[in-house]
Enzyme design. Structure first.
Site, PDB file in Angstrom:
ATOM      1  CE1 TYR A  22      -3.313  -2.704  -0.023  1.00 37.44           C
ATOM      2  CE2 TYR A  22      -3.880  -2.172   2.242  1.00 37.44           C
ATOM      3  CZ  TYR A  22      -4.093  -2.906   1.092  1.00 37.44           C
ATOM      4  OH  TYR A  22      -5.105  -3.837   1.064  1.00 37.44           O
ATOM      5  N   GLY A  44     -16.053  -0.527  -4.653  1.00 38.06           N
ATOM      6  CA  GLY A  44     -15.277   0.607  -5.131  1.00 38.06           C
ATOM      7  C   GLY A  44     -16.073   1.893  -5.250  1.00 38.06           C
ATOM      8  CG  LEU A  85     -22.740  -1.517  -3.995  1.00 35.68           C
ATOM      9  CD1 LEU A  85     -22.450  -2.797  -3.222  1.00 35.68           C
ATOM     10  CD2 LEU A  85     -24.082  -1.626  -4.714  1.00 35.68           C
ATOM     11  N   GLY A  86     -22.086   3.243  -3.005  1.00 35.84           N
ATOM     12  CA  GLY A  86     -22.074   4.394  -2.115  1.00 35.84           C
ATOM     13  C   GLY A  86     -23.211   5.355  -2.407  1.00 35.84           C
TER      14      GLY A  86
END
Length: 324
Positions: free
Chosen positions: A53, A218, A221-222
């Site tokens: 990351y 990603g 579904l926000g």
């Protein structure tokens, strides 16, 4: 905050897992510190990261977490810390062993490097970020047994494994009288339910906790997906258009429930009996605060049925899903 055992282990973790992938590239260090403090204050004790990351600056996220730990105040002692190994760490000077994969050589070197960046002498959960088909389980379990025996790692987990990979891993571990895997981190959300075919049943049957990544697909579904404000790329916008009918029906249902789309999507993932804790990846304190309510949201059978109509899954596990 609610807590659950991580798979068949005796380790208790919060029902929400704080994902840190945004820390560094998208969330400044000072804001990441605030998010981690707020998460800990709210009872989230489960933090997930990975050595890769940091986008182009791999290891950056682990470094930020390490500096947060060094502020003291019991931060390290209160956190169940998970990181991962598999990806190509270009700055580790692996020579001909560079590239993605797993080996006893890489596990030892990359764990030591992660611990140095995290400024700690151990992690509670060390996860294989992907399956490596070129390495035997004798080599893998031998390497992991060694780091567990040294006290550098508490438990071993997998990520992005197929159901049969999990089954073989556990059989090989049992033959060595080793605990084996305690968790599988897997892609799972309302719009991507293929894990229901084999991975979730395998995890349940073999005693692994499931840690879903990308539970909001990603951002699809926000709450801002249809408005377009949550879309950061042409690909994201394309996915919205491909799924517009489902998303519009989902938005109507969420309004009827007086809840935001992301809250319902997370609550749905958490309702599956195989799931221990979905990974939430807040970029801001506001996003974290919204997610904290999720364990309190209990979906009725009627709501679950409506969600199943909007986002149909495979319906049956394997092999019934594709056999007589």
């Amino acid at each position: 905050m609610e807590y659950s055992y991580l798979g068949k282990s005796g380790l208790k973790v919060s029902r929400l897992c704080l994902g840190t992938m945004n820390f560094g590239p998208e969330t400044e260090e000072k804001d990441a510190f605030k998010i981690m403090d707020a998460a800990l204050d709210a009872g989230i004790n489960f933090f997930d990261t990975a050595n890769v990351y940091g986008h182009d600056r791999k290891g950056w996220t682990e470094e930020i977490i390490g500096r947060w730990f060094q502020q003291g105040g019991g931060r390290r002692e209160k956190v169940v810390l998970a990181t991962k190994v598999y990806g190509d760490m270009k700055n580790e000077n692996d020579g001909p062993n560079a590239g993605s994969g797993l080996s006893a050589y890489k596990i030892r070197r990359h764990l030591d490097a992660s611990l140095k960046r995290l400024q700690t002498d151990h992690v509670e959960l060390y996860q294989m970020h992907h399956i490596d088909r070129n390495v035997s389980w004798d080599e893998l379990w031998g390497a992991f047994e060694s780091v567990v025996d040294r006290g550098q790692v508490g438990y071993i987990g997998s990520s992005n494994f197929a159901g049969w990979h999990i089954a073989v891993a556990q059989a090989e571990a049992k033959a060595r009288r080793f605990l084996g895997l305690v968790s599988e981190q897997h892609l799972y959300n309302l719009n991507e339910r293929s894990a229901e075919l084999e991975v979730l049943p395998a995890a349940q049957g073999l005693g692994l906790g499931v840690i879903p990544w990308s539970p909001l697909a990603g951002g699809l579904l926000g709450r801002n997906a249809l408005a377009g404000t949550g879309s950061r790329s042409a690909r994201a916008k394309e996915k919205v258009e491909q799924n517009r009918t489902k998303l519009e029906q989902f938005a109507v249902l969420c309004r009827e429930l007086c809840e935001k789309e992301d809250v319902i999507a997370l609550a749905w993932v958490l309702s599956h009996p195989a799931v221990t804790a979905p990974i939430i990846g807040p970029r801001t304190l506001e996003q974290l605060e919204d997610a904290l309510r999720v364990p309190e949201v209990k979906l009725s059978e009627d709501v679950l049925a409506k969600l199943n109509e909007i986002f149909p899954g495979p319906g049956k596990p394997a092999p019934e899903a594709y056999a007589w």
